[in-house]
Enzyme design. Structure first.
Site, PDB file in Angstrom:
ATOM      1  N   HIS A   1      32.146  -4.814  12.579  1.00 16.95           N
ATOM      2  CA  HIS A   1      32.689  -5.407  13.797  1.00 16.95           C
ATOM      3  C   HIS A   1      34.216  -5.426  13.769  1.00 16.95           C
ATOM      4  O   HIS A   1      34.830  -5.299  12.698  1.00 16.95           O
ATOM      5  CB  HIS A   1      32.125  -6.816  13.974  1.00 16.95           C
ATOM      6  CG  HIS A   1      30.723  -6.796  14.518  1.00 16.95           C
ATOM      7  ND1 HIS A   1      30.093  -7.915  15.004  1.00 16.95           N
ATOM      8  CD2 HIS A   1      29.843  -5.779  14.660  1.00 16.95           C
ATOM      9  CE1 HIS A   1      28.875  -7.581  15.421  1.00 16.95           C
ATOM     10  NE2 HIS A   1      28.711  -6.291  15.213  1.00 16.95           N
TER      11      HIS A   1
ATOM     12  N   GLU B   1      36.306  -7.809  14.118  1.00 13.91           N
ATOM     13  CA  GLU B   1      36.881  -8.894  13.314  1.00 13.91           C
ATOM     14  C   GLU B   1      36.918  -8.487  11.842  1.00 13.91           C
ATOM     15  O   GLU B   1      37.913  -8.717  11.146  1.00 13.91           O
ATOM     16  CB  GLU B   1      36.044 -10.175  13.450  1.00 13.91           C
ATOM     17  CG  GLU B   1      35.995 -10.769  14.858  1.00 13.91           C
ATOM     18  CD  GLU B   1      34.819 -10.250  15.666  1.00 13.91           C
ATOM     19  OE1 GLU B   1      34.482  -9.046  15.543  1.00 13.91           O
ATOM     20  OE2 GLU B   1      34.233 -11.033  16.441  1.00 13.91           O
TER      21      GLU B   1
ATOM     22  N   CYS C   1      30.266 -12.823  12.246  1.00 16.40           N
ATOM     23  CA  CYS C   1      31.728 -12.661  12.182  1.00 16.40           C
ATOM     24  C   CYS C   1      32.403 -14.009  12.040  1.00 16.40           C
ATOM     25  O   CYS C   1      33.504 -14.108  11.489  1.00 16.40           O
ATOM     26  CB  CYS C   1      32.233 -11.985  13.444  1.00 16.40           C
ATOM     27  SG  CYS C   1      31.902 -10.237  13.406  1.00 16.40           S
TER      28      CYS C   1
END
Ligand SMILES: NC(=O)c1ccc[n+]([C@@H]2O[C@H](COP(=O)([O-])OP(=O)(O)OC[C@H]3O[C@@H](n4cnc5c(N)ncnc54)[C@H](OP(=O)(O)O)[C@@H]3O)[C@@H](O)[C@H]2O)c1
Length: 376
Positions: free
Chosen positions: A56, A58, A90
């Site tokens: 992801h 992040e 996340c």
């Protein structure tokens, strides 16, 4: 504007910009971008999501930031997720990295995530700020948000018309109403969509290919859809000839000719029989949603455009208007169907954007009347 707000806006805009780089490569997930900045507003990490790379936005930004993430602010285009999906939460990664503040404009529309990500961060003592650039963030993920909320794909109607509102001549000729620059823009538009849909009339008149020729990378091929109750698509047509490399789905009814269906499936075309046929747009859209197709670009013709508008299934509209007059009472209008009885009932657009492509004008906006029944 105070300095902190100015900084927040600049860095969040950058996160949105990063997110947009995933266009064509994230569906059925959302576009997400992340920027990590230290106390002085200096960027120490950046990332954006691509479905295939799995990690992801992040995580990528945190990896770049390393130890400098401690005490920093994370700017994320969408609420970070707090559930175990294809990746661990996340929110946990942000908490463990020592992030002090998270600035994210909007909640995720996914019911598994909505509000939970923010709650998880707050519970860990992280300051969470939402609302900044919320409109831009919602626009960026309009297809994802719509599909999550309504359990059907986002529908964008696109047509090329003459000044007198015709989409073809009286003989059915429609090539080309607009110029090369407008047509290149249409390919970039196709690149943003999971599927493209036309009616049997358009296939018969134009024998179109309906591919994404933007040259931009995409994760899944653009799925080509034809509404064709009488199965008039033939194996000799371009759609059928290319069905093995770029998928084609034909929606038809239970009574449609079995031999014609076999001839198409032999070419790699998928024939989907619906109890009420292709005229049942609700069933068509529900089927596409189940196939994880989050967005559909409807490219006509007049009959299909009219049906979609009459049923209020259209979420966005783009007309490309060329400075030419076709004339003739038999030339098809842009939109057939029942239409409005009074001007007051007509489909009016909001948030209109007008762009010029050489001599052609694009008018894009959102119909004020849209179906909004809840998921179910
Ligand atoms: N300028 C542009 O942007 C543009 C774009 C597209 C097309 N065109 C032009 O438009 C003309 C074709 O328009 P058209 O109105 O004749 O055809 P169309 O809208 O492409 O197709 C209409 C046909 O699709 C079938 N259909 C099945 N399910 C449907 C549903 N739910 N809603 C509507 N139709 C459904 C019906 O035929 P069955 O009963 O046989 O299933 C119907 O007659 C052509 O001349 C083409 O060149 C121009």
């Amino acid at each position: 504007m105070n300095l902190e707000l100015e900084n927040d806006e600049r860095l969040l805009r950058r996160a949105l910009e990063l997110a947009a780089q995933g266009a064509g490569q994230v569906s059925p997930s959302p576009l997400v971008g992340c920027v990590i900045a230290d106390a002085r507003g200096e960027v120490v990490g950046e990332g954006f999501y691509l479905y295939e790379q799995i990690k992801h936005a992040e995580t990528l930004a945190l990896e770049q930031a390393g130890a400098r993430a401690r005490g920093a602010t994370a700017y994320v285009s969408l609420e970070p997720h707090a559930h175990q999906g294809r990746t661990p939460p996340c929110t946990t990664a942000l908490i463990e990295a020592g992030i002090q503040r998270v600035v994210a404009p909007i909640e995720d529309a996914n019911p598994l995530v909505a509000g939970r990500g923010f709650a998880h961060l707050r519970a860990a003592g992280i300051e969470v700020q939402t609302g900044l650039l919320a409109r831009e963030a919602a626009r960026l993920n309009e297809k994802y948000i719509h599909a999550q909320r309504h359990a059907r794909p986002f529908v964008h109607l696109k047509l090329a018309t003459s000044l007198d509102g015709r989409i073809a001549t009286r003989t059915g000729d429609a090539r080309w109403i607009t110029g090369p620059q407008a047509r290149a823009r249409v390919h970039r538009l196709r690149h943003e969509y999971d599927a493209i849909l036309v009616g049997a009339g358009t296939v018969a008149a134009d024998d179109p290919l309906l591919t994404d020729r933007s040259g931009l990378p995409r994760r899944r091929p653009l799925v080509r859809i034809v509404l064709d109750d009488r199965l008039t698509l033939t194996p000799q047509m371009q759609l059928a000839e290319t069905a093995r490399t770029t998928p084609v789905i034909v929606f038809t009814n239970a009574q449609a000719d079995a031999r014609a269906a076999v001839a198409l499936t032999d070419c790699g075309v998928e024939v989907v029989r619906l109890p009420k046929g292709a005229r049942d747009l609700n069933a068509v859209l529900a089927h596409l949603y189940r196939r994880e197709l989050q967005s559909v670009l409807v490219e006509g013709g007049a009959t299909v455009a009219g049906r979609f508008l009459d049923a209020a299934f259209v979420n966005k509209i783009s007309f490309f208007i060329a400075p030419l007059i076709i004339g003739g009472s038999d030339a098809p209008p842009a939109v057939a169907g029942t239409g409005a009885q009074l001007v007051a009932d007509a489909t009016r657009l909001r948030d209109v954007e007008i762009t010029q492509h050489e001599e052609d004008v694009e008018i894009t906006g959102y119909p004020k009347k849209q179906r909004s029944e809840a998921r179910g």
